[in-house]
Design a protein around this motif. Structure first.
Motif, PDB file in Angstrom:
ATOM      1  N   ALA A  64       0.811  -1.217   0.000  1.00  0.00           N
ATOM      2  CA  ALA A  64       0.000   0.000   0.000  1.00  0.00           C
ATOM      3  C   ALA A  64       0.848   1.273   0.000  1.00  0.00           C
ATOM      4  CB  ALA A  64      -0.969  -0.004   1.181  1.00  0.00           C
ATOM      5  N   PRO A  65       1.845   1.412   0.886  1.00  0.00           N
ATOM      6  CA  PRO A  65       2.689   2.612   0.828  1.00  0.00           C
ATOM      7  C   PRO A  65       3.402   2.776  -0.512  1.00  0.00           C
ATOM      8  CG  PRO A  65       2.998   1.484   2.919  1.00  0.00           C
ATOM      9  CD  PRO A  65       2.173   0.567   2.054  1.00  0.00           C
TER      10      PRO A  65
ATOM     11  N   ILE B 247       0.779   4.058  -3.005  1.00  0.00           N
ATOM     12  CA  ILE B 247       0.415   5.449  -2.705  1.00  0.00           C
ATOM     13  C   ILE B 247       1.532   6.393  -3.142  1.00  0.00           C
ATOM     14  CG2 ILE B 247       0.027   7.094  -0.823  1.00  0.00           C
ATOM     15  CD1 ILE B 247      -1.530   4.861   0.614  1.00  0.00           C
TER      16      ILE B 247
ATOM     17  N   THR C   2       1.660   6.586  -7.034  1.00  0.00           N
ATOM     18  CA  THR C   2       0.568   7.352  -7.646  1.00  0.00           C
ATOM     19  C   THR C   2       0.730   8.850  -7.398  1.00  0.00           C
ATOM     20  OG1 THR C   2      -0.802   6.886  -5.686  1.00  0.00           O
ATOM     21  CG2 THR C   2      -1.104   5.477  -7.612  1.00  0.00           C
ATOM     22  N   ILE C   3       1.180   9.224  -6.197  1.00  0.00           N
ATOM     23  CA  ILE C   3       1.408  10.647  -5.920  1.00  0.00           C
ATOM     24  C   ILE C   3       2.499  11.198  -6.830  1.00  0.00           C
ATOM     25  CG2 ILE C   3       2.289  12.278  -4.208  1.00  0.00           C
ATOM     26  CD1 ILE C   3       0.898  10.637  -2.055  1.00  0.00           C
TER      27      ILE C   3
ATOM     28  N   LEU D  30      -4.801   7.151  -6.799  1.00  0.00           N
ATOM     29  CA  LEU D  30      -4.422   7.443  -5.416  1.00  0.00           C
ATOM     30  C   LEU D  30      -5.603   7.246  -4.466  1.00  0.00           C
ATOM     31  CD1 LEU D  30      -2.534   8.562  -3.224  1.00  0.00           C
ATOM     32  CD2 LEU D  30      -3.179  10.871  -3.978  1.00  0.00           C
TER      33      LEU D  30
ATOM     34  N   ILE E 219      -6.402   3.471  -3.876  1.00  0.00           N
ATOM     35  CA  ILE E 219      -5.533   2.753  -2.931  1.00  0.00           C
ATOM     36  C   ILE E 219      -5.795   3.209  -1.500  1.00  0.00           C
ATOM     37  CG2 ILE E 219      -3.144   2.321  -2.262  1.00  0.00           C
ATOM     38  CD1 ILE E 219      -4.090   0.865  -4.767  1.00  0.00           C
ATOM     39  N   VAL E 220      -6.044   4.495  -1.307  1.00  0.00           N
ATOM     40  CA  VAL E 220      -6.367   4.999   0.040  1.00  0.00           C
ATOM     41  C   VAL E 220      -7.646   4.341   0.554  1.00  0.00           C
ATOM     42  CG1 VAL E 220      -7.041   7.033   1.360  1.00  0.00           C
ATOM     43  CG2 VAL E 220      -5.140   7.174  -0.262  1.00  0.00           C
TER      44      VAL E 220
ATOM     45  N   GLN F 100      -6.961   0.770   1.518  1.00  0.00           N
ATOM     46  CA  GLN F 100      -6.224   0.719   2.788  1.00  0.00           C
ATOM     47  C   GLN F 100      -7.143   1.001   3.964  1.00  0.00           C
ATOM     48  OE1 GLN F 100      -3.531  -0.550   3.226  1.00  0.00           O
ATOM     49  NE2 GLN F 100      -2.380   0.312   4.936  1.00  0.00           N
ATOM     50  N   GLN F 101      -8.090   1.931   3.802  1.00  0.00           N
ATOM     51  CA  GLN F 101      -9.047   2.216   4.869  1.00  0.00           C
ATOM     52  C   GLN F 101      -9.945   1.015   5.136  1.00  0.00           C
ATOM     53  OE1 GLN F 101     -11.064   5.798   3.614  1.00  0.00           O
ATOM     54  NE2 GLN F 101      -9.548   7.141   4.589  1.00  0.00           N
TER      55      GLN F 101
END
Length: 400
Positions: free
Chosen positions: A274-275, A278, A281-282, A376, A379-380, A383-384
């Motif tokens: 996940a990191p 993220i 994508t950023i 982005l 994926i957030v 992860q949530q």
């Protein structure tokens, strides 16, 4: 097996070439036929419709005729299609041949991928990574060759060159013994008929995760294929460089992706999935925004390289991440997400072609940035959901 794997790498090298051929030549194809960018988007859309058809029909055809004959059909389709396209036929025939190229490429990618996974044993991930690298090398070298042909004023020779290369690969494949996967395939059919295991099902919470990943892959392929096929046109429209120089942008883009794929696996394992996704994508979004703001040729090539490097691991790592969140559903999850990517790649390229016609280059690049933002957010959200499910499980365990 080493000989078969070398040929498998050659197959992936070929489909890397077919995936970028139209994009590299689009700046000269459209003026030749007096067509618009929307027509170019339609051409790319139809190639990926052919690709999806090849992917979807490949299992049934493989069961009927065997993988060896199926791949001979695919190679023949690509060889003949590119030979016809090299004559620069009427637009309608050009479109039809594009569909045949996509169909053959879809058969090759699905068949060789399945074949490699079956025979790689414990080294499946390593083998598939090597195939992806050869795909990237093909995608990187073809635009450079096309750029040379464009510069020399003989750009239609690109089609003949690939047709000849495909024909040579066809001859090598014909010399292979009868489909070596046939016995395993028959054993699998017998196992399925005798055991008839229960078909696994997604749990209720997994559908949300799967839906988000479907969106992720749908949009991601829009970025990868859209950048790959429209970069030359974007550079010509924005900074006015020559057709041959613009075609080299795809080489920069795929060179960065190929280099990135040599490292992303270890990076993702060390950071966790996940990191890594993220961060990638950023970085991709910021670099695409920079592309929309800068007009220096050197800077734009540097940014293109950066975008390619940052997105190089998004597809494979997201695929691994999705399967870790939905264990026991690898085959269904993988096929669903690849199909979503194929559909997204075709649909969103049509949108990008329309944008190039109606809104010009800068707004089109902002659309790419918006796509990266969607990745982005996806994926957030995953992860949530993952964190929330973990908290619920922890709470339930604490009660006992």
């Amino acid at each position: 097996m080493k000989r078969i794997f070398r040929l498998s790498c050659a197959f992936y090298f070929l489909i890397g070439i077919t995936s970028v051929m139209l994009g590299a030549l689009l700046p000269v194809i459209l003026p030749h036929y007096q067509r618009s960018y929307s027509d170019g988007g339609t051409l790319l859309f139809l190639q990926f419709i052919g690709f999806l058809a090849g992917v979807l029909i490949s299992p049934a055809l493989s069961a009927g005729v065997g993988r060896k004959r199926l791949l001979l059909i695919a190679l023949t389709a690509i060889t003949l299609a590119y030979a016809v396209m090299g004559t620069l036929p009427a637009w309608g025939l050009m479109v039809l041949m594009t569909v045949f190229v996509g169909f053959g490429s879809g058969i090759i990618e699905s068949s060789i991928g399945a074949f490699t996974i079956e025979f790689a044993e414990e080294q499946k991930a390593v083998a598939m990574t090597k195939l992806d690298v050869y795909f990237g090398v093909g995608s990187m070298l073809l635009p450079a060759l096309a750029s040379l042909y464009i510069y020399l004023g003989v750009w239609n020779l690109s089609f003949y060159t690939v047709a000849l290369s495909t024909f040579i690969l066809l001859l090598f494949w014909m010399r292979m013994p009868a489909d070596s996967s046939a016995h395993l395939h028959q054993d699998q059919v017998k196992t399925d008929q005798t055991e008839t295991p229960a078909k696994p099902k997604y749990q209720s919470g997994q559908f949300k995760v799967l839906s988000i990943f479907v969106l992720f892959f749908f949009v991601y392929m829009g970025i990868e294929l859209g950048m790959m096929n429209f970069l030359p046109s974007i550079l010509i429209e924005s900074i006015g460089i020559s057709d041959s120089a613009a075609s080299l942008s795809v080489t920069f883009f795929w060179g960065a992706i190929t280099i990135g794929r040599l490292f992303v696996g270890r990076m993702a394992e060390s950071m966790s999935y996940a990191p890594f996704l993220i961060g990638s994508t950023i970085a991709s979004m910021l670099l695409i925004i920079a592309l929309a703001l800068f007009s220096s040729p050197i800077m734009m090539y540097v940014l293109i390289f950066g975008v390619g490097f940052c997105i190089s691991g998004l597809f494979s790592i997201a695929l691994v991440f999705a399967n870790t969140l939905m264990p026991g559903m690898v085959e269904r999850t993988t096929s669903t997400l690849i199909a979503a990517g194929g559909i997204g790649g075709s649909v969103l390229q049509y949108l990008i072609g329309w944008s190039m016609d109606h809104w010009s280059v800068r707004p089109t690049l902002w659309i790419f940035a918006l796509f990266a933002l969607v990745l982005l957010i996806s994926i957030v959200l995953v992860q949530q959901l993952r964190t929330g499910n973990a908290a619920v499980r922890a709470g339930m365990e604490s009660k006992y």
